[in-house]
Design a protein around this motif. Structure first.
Motif, PDB file in Angstrom:
ATOM      1  N   LEU A  99      51.121 -33.590   6.927  1.00  0.00           N
ATOM      2  CA  LEU A  99      50.172 -32.931   7.915  1.00  0.00           C
ATOM      3  C   LEU A  99      48.839 -34.106   8.320  1.00  0.00           C
ATOM      4  N   PRO A 127      41.920 -32.068  18.721  1.00  0.00           N
ATOM      5  CA  PRO A 127      41.982 -31.919  17.133  1.00  0.00           C
ATOM      6  C   PRO A 127      42.913 -30.442  17.088  1.00  0.00           C
ATOM      7  N   ILE A 128      43.728 -30.518  15.688  1.00  0.00           N
ATOM      8  CA  ILE A 128      44.162 -29.250  15.444  1.00  0.00           C
ATOM      9  C   ILE A 128      43.909 -28.705  14.253  1.00  0.00           C
ATOM     10  N   CYS A 129      43.700 -27.183  14.127  1.00  0.00           N
ATOM     11  CA  CYS A 129      43.239 -26.741  12.781  1.00  0.00           C
ATOM     12  C   CYS A 129      44.347 -26.303  12.081  1.00  0.00           C
ATOM     13  N   PHE A 130      44.761 -26.736  10.769  1.00  0.00           N
ATOM     14  CA  PHE A 130      45.883 -26.246  10.031  1.00  0.00           C
ATOM     15  C   PHE A 130      45.193 -24.947   9.133  1.00  0.00           C
ATOM     16  N   GLU A 131      45.762 -24.054   9.357  1.00  0.00           N
ATOM     17  CA  GLU A 131      45.375 -22.899   8.539  1.00  0.00           C
ATOM     18  C   GLU A 131      46.682 -22.505   7.814  1.00  0.00           C
ATOM     19  N   LEU A 132      46.497 -22.977   6.568  1.00  0.00           N
ATOM     20  CA  LEU A 132      47.455 -22.745   5.684  1.00  0.00           C
ATOM     21  C   LEU A 132      47.544 -21.470   4.965  1.00  0.00           C
ATOM     22  N   GLN A 156      45.299 -36.219  15.697  1.00  0.00           N
ATOM     23  CA  GLN A 156      44.243 -35.157  15.777  1.00  0.00           C
ATOM     24  C   GLN A 156      43.570 -35.580  17.094  1.00  0.00           C
ATOM     25  N   ALA A 177      38.201 -25.743  27.495  1.00  0.00           N
ATOM     26  CA  ALA A 177      37.125 -26.329  26.614  1.00  0.00           C
ATOM     27  C   ALA A 177      36.384 -25.281  25.825  1.00  0.00           C
ATOM     28  N   GLU A 178      36.048 -24.350  26.004  1.00  0.00           N
ATOM     29  CA  GLU A 178      34.878 -23.375  25.279  1.00  0.00           C
ATOM     30  C   GLU A 178      35.626 -22.419  24.403  1.00  0.00           C
ATOM     31  N   GLN A 179      37.040 -22.576  24.218  1.00  0.00           N
ATOM     32  CA  GLN A 179      37.843 -21.852  23.270  1.00  0.00           C
ATOM     33  C   GLN A 179      37.964 -22.520  21.823  1.00  0.00           C
ATOM     34  N   GLY A 180      37.528 -23.679  21.856  1.00  0.00           N
ATOM     35  CA  GLY A 180      37.515 -24.288  20.512  1.00  0.00           C
ATOM     36  C   GLY A 180      38.947 -24.962  20.205  1.00  0.00           C
ATOM     37  N   PRO A 181      39.200 -25.632  19.082  1.00  0.00           N
ATOM     38  CA  PRO A 181      40.409 -26.346  18.803  1.00  0.00           C
ATOM     39  C   PRO A 181      41.670 -25.369  18.559  1.00  0.00           C
ATOM     40  N   ARG A 200      44.564 -23.652  16.741  1.00  0.00           N
ATOM     41  CA  ARG A 200      44.840 -23.298  15.385  1.00  0.00           C
ATOM     42  C   ARG A 200      46.287 -22.969  15.197  1.00  0.00           C
TER      43      ARG A 200
END
Lengths: 308, 308
Positions: A112, A120-125, A117, A88-92, A94
């Motif tokens: 995408l 949630p997934i962060c897309f880092e393009l 979500q 939980a504390e590590q964030g979404p 990536r």
């Protein structure tokens, strides 16, 4: 690669990510000399120089292997923590992905939006850049790439996505001035828009018309963004090979004319990804493959030559 | 810097451009050992290490100065030859320029179409990337840059172009789900689209609403192309600060809604260029400044904060 001391591996990653030994020391809450000792110990153990002592430091080819190992390690640890309910504390999550500019400007983003979500997934393009993408994959800075390179990067699997179609186009005003005689001859003189120095598509098209005798002309404008490229052609700076999905609406509205409707050029695209069992990455890979199958051509079709 | 042997300076440039001593030797039609000797002689004469012996080789900070000198030398020689009527065989004039992505996607290309093309000028555009652009200018790989950095690069002049306006926007569907209460509070939780890791505009906007207490949320999608960024916001991946010229048509058609119409963000843009008297570069600089004056805001207007 077994029995690499993990504190040393993590230290190497911190140095590469932070750029200097001092910054890595601050990030790890240890002294710079401890950082330096750990990196030296790892270099002795592997028998390889792992870092170039530039500013910022950069991994050597051997160093890239260890850095990728460190990133994969972090990813596995993170997935395990998530499964154990400790994340939980590590964030979404990536997911860093390199994407070639034309895919990003056409079919990739709508794909995408189909990825669930929750969580949630962060897309880092990242902008794909052939040589650079290989380093990003090798170093583990991206987990996957949409690329025109079929050569598998060490530690990655490759899957063919399909063919992206390009059409030779120009503005009607440009065509009226520059294309008055034989197209093959005129193309050797007319100003050309190319994406960047590595973009060989325009030359390949002219060679296909001239039986290999000649490439595109000497007046070349370099416009290294996908929409910028299309706009430069539509504004009449030169002719160029425009991705079909971007060319279509402008051809219909008359802002572009097609130079050789029977001669599109098709470029194969590939999905390269880490050999690593990450649930989020697998989901993204499936969605991308499905969207590519819909958006790209699946066979060589109508005699169009394939160009890598 | 006077009395640098010009064959050695040109050799250094060839090594940097070709990437290896062997490739430079082939390009210069000399032996690799001659290349190596000339570079060493130049390093002894300047008392500096000029090249990092990486693959490909890269100039050190001192090396960048010599490389820029070599490129400016080549440019002056070329202009002189053109004035003497000796330039016909050298091909068209090349003007390499770095441009930030949002300018390239909005006002910059129409400006270039106003540059007279007689004699023809090849525009070689590079994607601007703040840290990278500084190196490109310092090394002389670009002659000029449109950049948000006001810090003059060594050997360059700086001129303010105006303010680019950004508007906080989201798709109507996204806004209906994520913005139901206080905007400042909701923005801390909602997924955000950012250009890349250095893009601080979204955080600055949220800080301006929360009195500096908080930036944007943790779910961040990185989409490093200008049109891709706008599309990602329109597809509902997150909210983001969209350049006004790109936002306008989508706001009018209802594909985007504005989150805080009274609170645009304005980013100053600058033109940096070599201190070098090149007629073609001067023409381009004038056209760019005129187009910027029309397309950008010229004062701080309506209390909008300025963000570097």
């Amino acid at each position: 690669m077994d029995e690499l001391p993990l504190d040393q591996v993590r230290t190497l990653l911190a140095v590469v990510d932070e750029g200097t030994f001092d910054a890595a020391a601050a990030a790890l809450h240890v002294t710079p000399s401890a950082v330096s000792q750990r990196v030296k110990a790892l270099e002795q153990r592997t028998g390889r120089v792992l870092l170039m002592r530039t500013k910022p430091v950069r991994p050597t080819e051997s160093g890239e292997v260890v850095v990728r190992f460190a990133r994969q390690l972090a990813r596995l640890e993170r997935d395990a923590r998530a499964e154990l309910g400790l994340a939980a504390e590590q964030g979404p999550v990536r997911i860093p992905i390199a994407v070639n500019a034309d895919s990003l400007a056409t079919w990739f983003l709508p794909a995408l939006t189909r990825v669930p979500q929750d969580p949630p997934i962060c897309f880092e393009l990242h902008r794909e850049d052939e040589s650079h993408t290989t380093a990003l994959l090798r170093e583990g800075q991206v987990m996957a790439a949409v690329t025109s390179s079929p050569d598998p990067v060490a530690g990655c699997t490759v899957r063919r996505l399909g063919l992206a179609r390009y059409r030779a186009a120009a503005s009607p005003e440009f065509a009226a001035v520059h294309f008055t005689g034989s197209l093959a001859e005129d193309l050797r003189e007319a100003p050309t828009v190319v994406f960047d120095r590595r973009d060989a598509l325009q030359d390949a098209f002219v060679r296909s018309l001239t039986g290999g005798r000649s490439g595109a002309g000497r007046i070349r404008h370099l416009v290294p963004t996908s929409d910028g490229f299309r706009d430069a052609v539509a504004f009449g700076l030169g002719w160029g090979m425009v991705p079909e999905p971007q060319a279509e609406p402008l051809l219909r509205s008359g802002r572009l004319v097609e130079l050789a409707p029977a001669r599109p050029m098709d470029v194969p695209l590939y999905w390269q990804q880490w050999k690593l069992d990450s649930p989020a990455l697998s989901t993204v890979a499936e969605v991308v493959a499905t969207a590519a199958a819909e958006a790209l051509l699946t066979d060589r079709g109508s005699g169009a030559p394939e160009n890598a």
